[in-house]
Design an enzyme around this catalytic site. Structure first.
Site, PDB file in Angstrom:
ATOM      1  N   HIS A 122       0.807  -1.234   0.000  1.00  0.00           N
ATOM      2  CA  HIS A 122       0.000   0.000   0.000  1.00  0.00           C
ATOM      3  C   HIS A 122       0.835   1.275   0.000  1.00  0.00           C
ATOM      4  O   HIS A 122       0.334   2.341   0.349  1.00  0.00           O
ATOM      5  CB  HIS A 122      -0.963  -0.018   1.207  1.00  0.00           C
ATOM      6  CG  HIS A 122      -1.999  -1.107   1.123  1.00  0.00           C
ATOM      7  ND1 HIS A 122      -2.725  -1.546   2.211  1.00  0.00           N
ATOM      8  CD2 HIS A 122      -2.434  -1.835   0.066  1.00  0.00           C
ATOM      9  CE1 HIS A 122      -3.557  -2.518   1.823  1.00  0.00           C
ATOM     10  NE2 HIS A 122      -3.395  -2.711   0.530  1.00  0.00           N
ATOM     11  N   THR A 190      -3.677  -7.725  11.373  1.00  0.00           N
ATOM     12  CA  THR A 190      -4.558  -7.149  10.343  1.00  0.00           C
ATOM     13  C   THR A 190      -5.990  -7.615  10.559  1.00  0.00           C
ATOM     14  O   THR A 190      -6.223  -8.761  10.968  1.00  0.00           O
ATOM     15  CB  THR A 190      -4.092  -7.491   8.906  1.00  0.00           C
ATOM     16  OG1 THR A 190      -5.075  -7.006   7.976  1.00  0.00           O
ATOM     17  CG2 THR A 190      -3.866  -8.981   8.690  1.00  0.00           C
ATOM     18  N   ASN A 215      -3.184 -11.997  16.598  1.00  0.00           N
ATOM     19  CA  ASN A 215      -4.059 -10.825  16.726  1.00  0.00           C
ATOM     20  C   ASN A 215      -4.751 -10.894  18.089  1.00  0.00           C
ATOM     21  O   ASN A 215      -5.183 -11.970  18.500  1.00  0.00           O
ATOM     22  CB  ASN A 215      -5.124 -10.852  15.598  1.00  0.00           C
ATOM     23  CG  ASN A 215      -5.753  -9.494  15.362  1.00  0.00           C
ATOM     24  OD1 ASN A 215      -6.177  -8.829  16.299  1.00  0.00           O
ATOM     25  ND2 ASN A 215      -5.822  -9.088  14.103  1.00  0.00           N
TER      26      ASN A 215
HETATM   27  C1  BJW Z   1      -3.068  -5.868  16.856  1.00  0.00           C
HETATM   28  C2  BJW Z   1      -2.511  -5.135  17.865  1.00  0.00           C
HETATM   29  C3  BJW Z   1      -1.303  -5.601  18.356  1.00  0.00           C
HETATM   30  C4  BJW Z   1      -4.293  -4.144  17.368  1.00  0.00           C
HETATM   31  N1  BJW Z   1      -0.762  -6.687  17.836  1.00  0.00           N
HETATM   32  N2  BJW Z   1      -2.514  -6.952  16.360  1.00  0.00           N
HETATM   33  C5  BJW Z   1     -12.971  -7.826  -3.138  1.00  0.00           C
HETATM   34  C6  BJW Z   1     -11.849  -8.119  -3.886  1.00  0.00           C
HETATM   35  C7  BJW Z   1     -10.967  -7.088  -4.278  1.00  0.00           C
HETATM   36  C8  BJW Z   1     -11.204  -5.769  -3.910  1.00  0.00           C
HETATM   37  C9  BJW Z   1     -12.326  -5.493  -3.184  1.00  0.00           C
HETATM   38  C10 BJW Z   1     -13.192  -6.491  -2.806  1.00  0.00           C
HETATM   39  N3  BJW Z   1     -14.191  -5.918  -2.117  1.00  0.00           N
HETATM   40  C11 BJW Z   1     -13.931  -4.591  -2.053  1.00  0.00           C
HETATM   41  C12 BJW Z   1     -12.787  -4.285  -2.691  1.00  0.00           C
HETATM   42  C13 BJW Z   1     -12.188  -2.923  -2.833  1.00  0.00           C
HETATM   43  C14 BJW Z   1     -11.303  -2.477  -1.710  1.00  0.00           C
HETATM   44  C15 BJW Z   1     -11.596  -3.189  -0.398  1.00  0.00           C
HETATM   45  O1  BJW Z   1     -10.959  -4.152  -0.019  1.00  0.00           O
HETATM   46  N4  BJW Z   1     -12.556  -2.687   0.368  1.00  0.00           N
HETATM   47  C16 BJW Z   1     -12.909  -3.265   1.669  1.00  0.00           C
HETATM   48  C17 BJW Z   1     -13.272  -2.164   2.638  1.00  0.00           C
HETATM   49  C18 BJW Z   1     -13.995  -4.266   1.491  1.00  0.00           C
HETATM   50  N5  BJW Z   1      -9.933  -2.676  -2.104  1.00  0.00           N
HETATM   51  C19 BJW Z   1      -9.312  -1.789  -2.864  1.00  0.00           C
HETATM   52  O2  BJW Z   1      -9.862  -0.790  -3.280  1.00  0.00           O
HETATM   53  C20 BJW Z   1      -7.864  -2.077  -3.233  1.00  0.00           C
HETATM   54  N6  BJW Z   1      -7.681  -1.934  -4.644  1.00  0.00           N
HETATM   55  C21 BJW Z   1      -8.190  -2.796  -5.492  1.00  0.00           C
HETATM   56  O3  BJW Z   1      -8.860  -3.743  -5.130  1.00  0.00           O
HETATM   57  O4  BJW Z   1      -7.868  -2.523  -6.805  1.00  0.00           O
HETATM   58  C22 BJW Z   1      -8.615  -3.179  -7.804  1.00  0.00           C
HETATM   59  C23 BJW Z   1      -9.858  -2.380  -7.987  1.00  0.00           C
HETATM   60  C24 BJW Z   1      -9.745  -1.105  -8.484  1.00  0.00           C
HETATM   61  C25 BJW Z   1     -10.908  -0.359  -8.708  1.00  0.00           C
HETATM   62  C26 BJW Z   1     -12.140  -0.904  -8.376  1.00  0.00           C
HETATM   63  C27 BJW Z   1     -12.227  -2.175  -7.817  1.00  0.00           C
HETATM   64  C28 BJW Z   1     -11.079  -2.935  -7.640  1.00  0.00           C
HETATM   65  C29 BJW Z   1      -6.943  -1.044  -2.602  1.00  0.00           C
HETATM   66  C30 BJW Z   1      -6.889  -1.163  -1.124  1.00  0.00           C
HETATM   67  C31 BJW Z   1      -5.979  -0.081  -0.566  1.00  0.00           C
HETATM   68  C32 BJW Z   1      -6.047  -0.008   0.924  1.00  0.00           C
HETATM   69  N7  BJW Z   1      -5.393   1.147   1.355  1.00  0.00           N
HETATM   70  C33 BJW Z   1      -5.356   1.446   2.793  1.00  0.00           C
HETATM   71  C34 BJW Z   1      -4.934   2.907   2.999  1.00  0.00           C
HETATM   72  C35 BJW Z   1      -3.436   3.085   2.815  1.00  0.00           C
HETATM   73  C36 BJW Z   1      -3.004   4.480   3.138  1.00  0.00           C
HETATM   74  C37 BJW Z   1      -3.260   4.877   4.562  1.00  0.00           C
HETATM   75  O5  BJW Z   1      -2.813   4.207   5.504  1.00  0.00           O
HETATM   76  O6  BJW Z   1      -3.921   5.896   4.740  1.00  0.00           O
HETATM   77  O7  BJW Z   1      -4.499   0.536   3.468  1.00  0.00           O
HETATM   78  S1  BJW Z   1      -6.950   1.153   3.596  1.00  0.00           S
HETATM   79  C38 BJW Z   1      -6.273   0.483   5.067  1.00  0.00           C
HETATM   80  O8  BJW Z   1      -6.640  -0.897   5.193  1.00  0.00           O
HETATM   81  C39 BJW Z   1      -4.759   0.543   4.904  1.00  0.00           C
HETATM   82  C40 BJW Z   1      -4.347  -0.725   5.540  1.00  0.00           C
HETATM   83  O9  BJW Z   1      -3.091  -1.133   5.021  1.00  0.00           O
HETATM   84  C41 BJW Z   1      -5.448  -1.696   5.182  1.00  0.00           C
HETATM   85  C42 BJW Z   1      -5.609  -2.815   6.127  1.00  0.00           C
HETATM   86  O10 BJW Z   1      -5.952  -2.364   7.407  1.00  0.00           O
HETATM   87  P1  BJW Z   1      -5.345  -3.106   8.680  1.00  0.00           P
HETATM   88  O11 BJW Z   1      -3.870  -2.953   8.679  1.00  0.00           O
HETATM   89  O12 BJW Z   1      -5.875  -4.469   8.725  1.00  0.00           O
HETATM   90  O13 BJW Z   1      -5.869  -2.176   9.872  1.00  0.00           O
HETATM   91  P2  BJW Z   1      -7.189  -2.282  10.747  1.00  0.00           P
HETATM   92  O14 BJW Z   1      -7.244  -1.037  11.545  1.00  0.00           O
HETATM   93  O15 BJW Z   1      -8.359  -2.639   9.936  1.00  0.00           O
HETATM   94  O16 BJW Z   1      -6.930  -3.526  11.716  1.00  0.00           O
HETATM   95  C43 BJW Z   1      -5.914  -3.522  12.703  1.00  0.00           C
HETATM   96  C44 BJW Z   1      -5.843  -4.930  13.315  1.00  0.00           C
HETATM   97  O17 BJW Z   1      -4.760  -4.960  14.236  1.00  0.00           O
HETATM   98  C45 BJW Z   1      -7.103  -5.332  14.107  1.00  0.00           C
HETATM   99  O18 BJW Z   1      -7.489  -6.646  13.731  1.00  0.00           O
HETATM  100  C46 BJW Z   1      -6.631  -5.320  15.568  1.00  0.00           C
HETATM  101  O19 BJW Z   1      -7.284  -6.300  16.374  1.00  0.00           O
HETATM  102  C47 BJW Z   1      -5.173  -5.649  15.406  1.00  0.00           C
HETATM  103  N8  BJW Z   1      -4.302  -5.198  16.487  1.00  0.00           N
HETATM  104  N9  BJW Z   1      -3.383  -4.026  18.120  1.00  0.00           N
HETATM  105  C48 BJW Z   1      -1.440  -7.338  16.833  1.00  0.00           C
HETATM  106  N10 BJW Z   1      -0.688  -4.921  19.355  1.00  0.00           N
END
Ligand code: BJW
Length: 250
Positions: A122, A190, A215
């Site tokens: 990302h 994640t 997690n």
């Molecule tokens: C601990 C802890 C400790 C706490 N120890 N653990 C199906 C297939 C494909 C795509 C899609 C789909 N359905 C929907 C989509 C589209 C979309 C998507 O996935 N949406 C969902 C909301 C459903 N995906 C996209 O758009 C992606 N692109 C794409 O698919 O391109 C093709 C396409 C293009 C056009 C149209 C359609 C398709 C791009 C995704 C980009 C994500 N970007 C971000 C932002 C980055 C910049 C920024 O940081 O501002 O990336 S979003 C955000 O989510 C960020 C993160 O990397 C990512 C994951 O989040 P993460 O890291 O899991 O954080 P949290 O807060 O959710 O969770 C934290 C976890 O830690 C929790 O579980 C806690 O319990 C745990 N935790 N303390 C261990 N101490």
């Protein structure tokens, strides 16, 4: 800190694996003081939804607001240091013949901890790029918000992947290959909600890998994991390493 139960089968799988792949999310940096993605909303930012801010549409509509949010998060990242979870993964890389670290994080803390084979899915929040030309550029210190491109005057945006955008060329393909070819796949810190990254553990499972989740909370992946280690990554990962690789644990 109390020792948690780590299954013997998992310790053996780690110790003798030729290929390990790890996918990390923002939870691994929580113990470094970097809020997880969904929690990056304290103080002034409490009334905004991160999922709404991390989009090209939000940046077009209100570039100042989105840039201020990223500026706040950049400051937290610049002040942060890698924690024992990041360092345990860097150490694991040195113990396994083929090791790949795939991260969704944009904070660069894995490389700062010493990890080398890192795939950043990302992008990186500390880099900026031109919102028109796509080139990575160095913003001027203390200028406009958002800063402007020194070449064409367009607003600069963080060099990260927003919702609806494509991942960097080749990054997902390399990650997918590492998932399909490993013997042990660890999903660490994640929520397993954001695709295509969230598909990687399933690719590993389909190829016969042992799937491990680290997690403190349940996620949609939990029911599919062979082993679930509940707790913060900064405690669980060093413990896992100690049990798998210290000479006294054999
Ligand atoms: C601990 C802890 C400790 C706490 N120890 N653990 C199906 C297939 C494909 C795509 C899609 C789909 N359905 C929907 C989509 C589209 C979309 C998507 O996935 N949406 C969902 C909301 C459903 N995906 C996209 O758009 C992606 N692109 C794409 O698919 O391109 C093709 C396409 C293009 C056009 C149209 C359609 C398709 C791009 C995704 C980009 C994500 N970007 C971000 C932002 C980055 C910049 C920024 O940081 O501002 O990336 S979003 C955000 O989510 C960020 C993160 O990397 C990512 C994951 O989040 P993460 O890291 O899991 O954080 P949290 O807060 O959710 O969770 C934290 C976890 O830690 C929790 O579980 C806690 O319990 C745990 N935790 N303390 C261990 N101490």
């Amino acid at each position: 800190m109390s020792e948690r139960e780590i299954p013997r089968g998992l310790i053996q799988a780690l110790r003798y694996a030729g290929r390990i792949t790890v996918l990390t999310g923002s939870g691994i940096s929580a113990e470094s003081g970097v809020p997880t993605f969904r929690e990056a909303r304290s103080g002034l930012w409490a009334r905004y939804d991160p999922q709404q801010l991390a989009t090209a549409e939000a940046f077009e509509r209100d570039p100042h607001l989105v840039s201020e949010w990223y500026e706040w998060r950049r400051r937290l990242v610049s002040e942060a240091e890698p924690n024992p979870g990041h360092r345990a993964l860097a150490e694991l890389e040195g113990r396994v013949p083929v090791f790949t670290l795939i991260t969704q994080n944009v904070d660069g803390l894995h490389r700062r901890a010493g990890s080398e084979n890192v795939i950043e899915l990302h992008g990186n929040i500390l880099r900026s790029r031109c919102s028109w030309e796509g080139e990575t550029v160095e913003p001027e210190e203390g200028g406009a918000v958002p800063p402007v491109c020194p070449n064409c005057g367009a607003p600069l945006r963080p060099d990260v992947v927003w919702f609806g955008e494509m991942l960097p060329a080749g990054a997902f393909e390399a990650a997918s290959e590492a998932a399909r070819e490993c013997e042990v796949f660890l999903s660490v810190g994640t929520s397993s909600l954001v695709y295509p990254a969230a598909a990687l553990p399933y690719e590993a499972l389909e190829s016969g890998a042992t799937l491990v989740e680290v997690n403190p909370s349940e996620t949609p992946l939990t029911g599919n994991a062979d082993h679930v280690l509940r707790g913060p990554a900064g405690e669980v990962l060093p413990e896992l390493l100690r049990k798998a690789f210290s000479p006294t644990s054999r």
